[in-house]
Design a protein around this motif. Structure first.
Motif, PDB file in Angstrom:
ATOM      1  N   LEU A  53       7.977  18.800 -36.275  1.00  0.00           N
ATOM      2  CA  LEU A  53       6.735  18.939 -37.040  1.00  0.00           C
ATOM      3  C   LEU A  53       5.806  20.021 -36.492  1.00  0.00           C
ATOM      4  O   LEU A  53       4.801  20.357 -37.125  1.00  0.00           O
ATOM      5  CB  LEU A  53       5.984  17.598 -37.057  1.00  0.00           C
ATOM      6  CG  LEU A  53       6.698  16.457 -37.751  1.00  0.00           C
ATOM      7  CD1 LEU A  53       5.937  15.163 -37.539  1.00  0.00           C
ATOM      8  CD2 LEU A  53       6.886  16.747 -39.232  1.00  0.00           C
ATOM      9  N   LEU A  54       6.127  20.524 -35.298  1.00  0.00           N
ATOM     10  CA  LEU A  54       5.285  21.534 -34.644  1.00  0.00           C
ATOM     11  C   LEU A  54       3.863  21.025 -34.451  1.00  0.00           C
ATOM     12  O   LEU A  54       2.882  21.698 -34.767  1.00  0.00           O
ATOM     13  CB  LEU A  54       5.296  22.850 -35.427  1.00  0.00           C
ATOM     14  CG  LEU A  54       6.673  23.475 -35.658  1.00  0.00           C
ATOM     15  CD1 LEU A  54       6.556  24.712 -36.516  1.00  0.00           C
ATOM     16  CD2 LEU A  54       7.372  23.767 -34.343  1.00  0.00           C
ATOM     17  N   ILE A  55       3.764  19.789 -33.940  1.00  0.00           N
ATOM     18  CA  ILE A  55       2.471  19.193 -33.611  1.00  0.00           C
ATOM     19  C   ILE A  55       2.409  19.032 -32.095  1.00  0.00           C
ATOM     20  O   ILE A  55       3.425  19.151 -31.404  1.00  0.00           O
ATOM     21  CB  ILE A  55       2.250  17.836 -34.321  1.00  0.00           C
ATOM     22  CG1 ILE A  55       3.325  16.824 -33.921  1.00  0.00           C
ATOM     23  CG2 ILE A  55       2.208  18.018 -35.826  1.00  0.00           C
ATOM     24  CD1 ILE A  55       3.109  15.428 -34.468  1.00  0.00           C
ATOM     25  N   SER A  56       1.229  18.753 -31.582  1.00  0.00           N
ATOM     26  CA  SER A  56       1.092  18.599 -30.140  1.00  0.00           C
ATOM     27  C   SER A  56       1.725  17.291 -29.671  1.00  0.00           C
ATOM     28  O   SER A  56       1.849  16.330 -30.430  1.00  0.00           O
ATOM     29  CB  SER A  56      -0.381  18.624 -29.737  1.00  0.00           C
ATOM     30  OG  SER A  56      -1.033  17.454 -30.169  1.00  0.00           O
ATOM     31  N   ARG A  57       2.090  17.269 -28.405  1.00  0.00           N
ATOM     32  CA  ARG A  57       2.691  16.067 -27.813  1.00  0.00           C
ATOM     33  C   ARG A  57       1.696  14.910 -27.828  1.00  0.00           C
ATOM     34  O   ARG A  57       2.062  13.768 -28.066  1.00  0.00           O
ATOM     35  CB  ARG A  57       3.146  16.389 -26.378  1.00  0.00           C
ATOM     36  CG  ARG A  57       3.753  15.222 -25.630  1.00  0.00           C
ATOM     37  CD  ARG A  57       5.053  14.775 -26.278  1.00  0.00           C
ATOM     38  NE  ARG A  57       5.707  13.745 -25.511  1.00  0.00           N
ATOM     39  CZ  ARG A  57       5.496  12.436 -25.645  1.00  0.00           C
ATOM     40  NH1 ARG A  57       4.615  11.992 -26.516  1.00  0.00           N
ATOM     41  NH2 ARG A  57       6.149  11.563 -24.908  1.00  0.00           N
ATOM     42  N   SER A  58       0.412  15.219 -27.598  1.00  0.00           N
ATOM     43  CA  SER A  58      -0.591  14.154 -27.599  1.00  0.00           C
ATOM     44  C   SER A  58      -0.776  13.574 -28.998  1.00  0.00           C
ATOM     45  O   SER A  58      -0.943  12.360 -29.147  1.00  0.00           O
ATOM     46  CB  SER A  58      -1.920  14.646 -27.031  1.00  0.00           C
ATOM     47  OG  SER A  58      -2.443  15.687 -27.817  1.00  0.00           O
ATOM     48  N   SER A  59      -0.712  14.401 -30.039  1.00  0.00           N
ATOM     49  CA  SER A  59      -0.810  13.890 -31.415  1.00  0.00           C
ATOM     50  C   SER A  59       0.356  12.975 -31.743  1.00  0.00           C
ATOM     51  O   SER A  59       0.200  11.923 -32.347  1.00  0.00           O
ATOM     52  CB  SER A  59      -0.847  15.040 -32.424  1.00  0.00           C
ATOM     53  OG  SER A  59      -2.045  15.734 -32.361  1.00  0.00           O
ATOM     54  N   ALA A  60       1.534  13.396 -31.313  1.00  0.00           N
ATOM     55  CA  ALA A  60       2.729  12.580 -31.562  1.00  0.00           C
ATOM     56  C   ALA A  60       2.626  11.258 -30.808  1.00  0.00           C
ATOM     57  O   ALA A  60       2.887  10.190 -31.365  1.00  0.00           O
ATOM     58  CB  ALA A  60       3.984  13.335 -31.148  1.00  0.00           C
ATOM     59  N   GLY A  61       2.231  11.318 -29.544  1.00  0.00           N
ATOM     60  CA  GLY A  61       2.118  10.097 -28.745  1.00  0.00           C
ATOM     61  C   GLY A  61       1.105   9.128 -29.303  1.00  0.00           C
ATOM     62  O   GLY A  61       1.366   7.925 -29.415  1.00  0.00           O
ATOM     63  N   GLN A  62      -0.068   9.641 -29.683  1.00  0.00           N
ATOM     64  CA  GLN A  62      -1.114   8.769 -30.254  1.00  0.00           C
ATOM     65  C   GLN A  62      -0.672   8.197 -31.596  1.00  0.00           C
ATOM     66  O   GLN A  62      -0.888   7.032 -31.888  1.00  0.00           O
ATOM     67  CB  GLN A  62      -2.425   9.530 -30.421  1.00  0.00           C
ATOM     68  CG  GLN A  62      -3.101   9.851 -29.133  1.00  0.00           C
ATOM     69  CD  GLN A  62      -3.628   8.594 -28.421  1.00  0.00           C
ATOM     70  OE1 GLN A  62      -3.341   7.469 -28.764  1.00  0.00           O
ATOM     71  NE2 GLN A  62      -4.408   8.828 -27.394  1.00  0.00           N
ATOM     72  N   GLY A  63      -0.049   9.021 -32.419  1.00  0.00           N
ATOM     73  CA  GLY A  63       0.394   8.547 -33.725  1.00  0.00           C
ATOM     74  C   GLY A  63       1.457   7.486 -33.640  1.00  0.00           C
ATOM     75  O   GLY A  63       1.487   6.550 -34.439  1.00  0.00           O
TER      76      GLY A  63
END
Length: 66
Positions: A53-63
């Motif tokens: 998705l080319l998103i940040s690792r923190s966004s993925a972790g929180q989501g």
């Protein structure tokens, strides 16, 4: 290898998930994450989601915690 038709269908599906996230007032990345997870035919790690998705690792972790 994915066909261009499959890729277009996946992009359209992700767009619907993003629209749902917008309507619910949650981050767009959350919609992307759940769309990707529901479309996947295998379990995905947070790192898989980041790369696809080319998103940040923190966004993925929180989501993924939700």
């Amino acid at each position: 290898m994915e066909s261009s038709n499959e890729s277009a269908q996946q992009q359209a599906c992700l767009a619907h998930w993003v629209e749902l996230a917008d309507r619910l007032g949650v981050p767009r990345s959350l919609g992307q994450l759940y769309g990707l997870l529901f479309m996947s035919n295998r379990p995905l790690s947070a790192q898989d989601c980041v790369e696809q998705l080319l998103i940040s690792r923190s966004s993925a972790g929180q989501g993924l915690k939700l």
